[in-house]
Design a protein around this motif. Sequence first.
Motif, PDB file in Angstrom:
ATOM      1  N   HIS A   1       0.864  -1.189   0.000  1.00  8.42           N
ATOM      2  CA  HIS A   1       0.000   0.000   0.000  1.00  8.42           C
ATOM      3  C   HIS A   1       0.900   1.239   0.000  1.00  8.42           C
TER       4      HIS A   1
ATOM      5  N   TYR B   1      -4.155   6.087   2.442  1.00  4.46           N
ATOM      6  CA  TYR B   1      -3.437   5.278   3.415  1.00  4.46           C
ATOM      7  C   TYR B   1      -4.386   4.360   4.178  1.00  4.46           C
ATOM      8  N   ILE B   2      -3.810   3.384   4.834  1.00  4.17           N
ATOM      9  CA  ILE B   2      -4.576   2.474   5.684  1.00  4.17           C
ATOM     10  C   ILE B   2      -4.850   3.208   6.984  1.00  4.17           C
TER      11      ILE B   2
ATOM     12  N   SER C   1      -1.272   8.509   8.390  1.00  2.93           N
ATOM     13  CA  SER C   1      -0.456   8.459   7.171  1.00  2.93           C
ATOM     14  C   SER C   1       1.038   8.599   7.423  1.00  2.93           C
TER      15      SER C   1
ATOM     16  N   ASP D   1      -8.627   1.037   4.188  1.00  4.97           N
ATOM     17  CA  ASP D   1      -7.997   2.303   3.818  1.00  4.97           C
ATOM     18  C   ASP D   1      -9.051   3.400   3.665  1.00  4.97           C
TER      19      ASP D   1
END
Length: 185
Positions: free
Chosen positions: A115, A129-130, A149, A174
């Motif tokens: 990712h 972002y996750i 992030s 995400d």
Amino acid sequence: PIFVDGKNIKNAKRMILFTDLNPIAQIIDMDLKNILPLVSLNIKVAQETPIRALILDDKNVWHIGSNNIKSFGGGCSVSSVSSSNTDFEKLLGKIKSEIFEIEKDSYRIKSSIFHPMETGLIFGEPEFYINKIVLKDSVNILSTMELYSSISENPRFIFETKVKSQNYIIEFFDIDGNVFTSEIK
């Protein structure tokens, strides 16, 4: 890379990690339902900064530790390499996970995911972002974690639990609504 081990704090309920001088100060906020106060991951830093770990115990007492991270900068304001990869769409969300019994009744879970973890601090590069991880055994939620992030691209996480299971499940969410799931056996 950072590694926080608060296993000496009995009956920990929550762990928060943040930096003092980073543009994105927050790193992770973990509910420690059934995992130990231990985490390993990589973060982006813009400059040398103290990092803080706060662990809340069952008596509502915060235990605080800190250390200094040395850096020459650029981490938060540099575009991820993975988003420029031509196979980005094929690789997004690819997960590798493993479980290890490290001592009697203690299990280490390692999981990495492809990712880009874009901060949104670069002109023309939106945040991506996750922002959440849920770790489960076959029946119960072991932990829910809020992420920010400041975590590096293609993150790798290490957690520990005393809960023995034949099947652990890790879910990554995400900010675009994608959910990536891996079974760990």
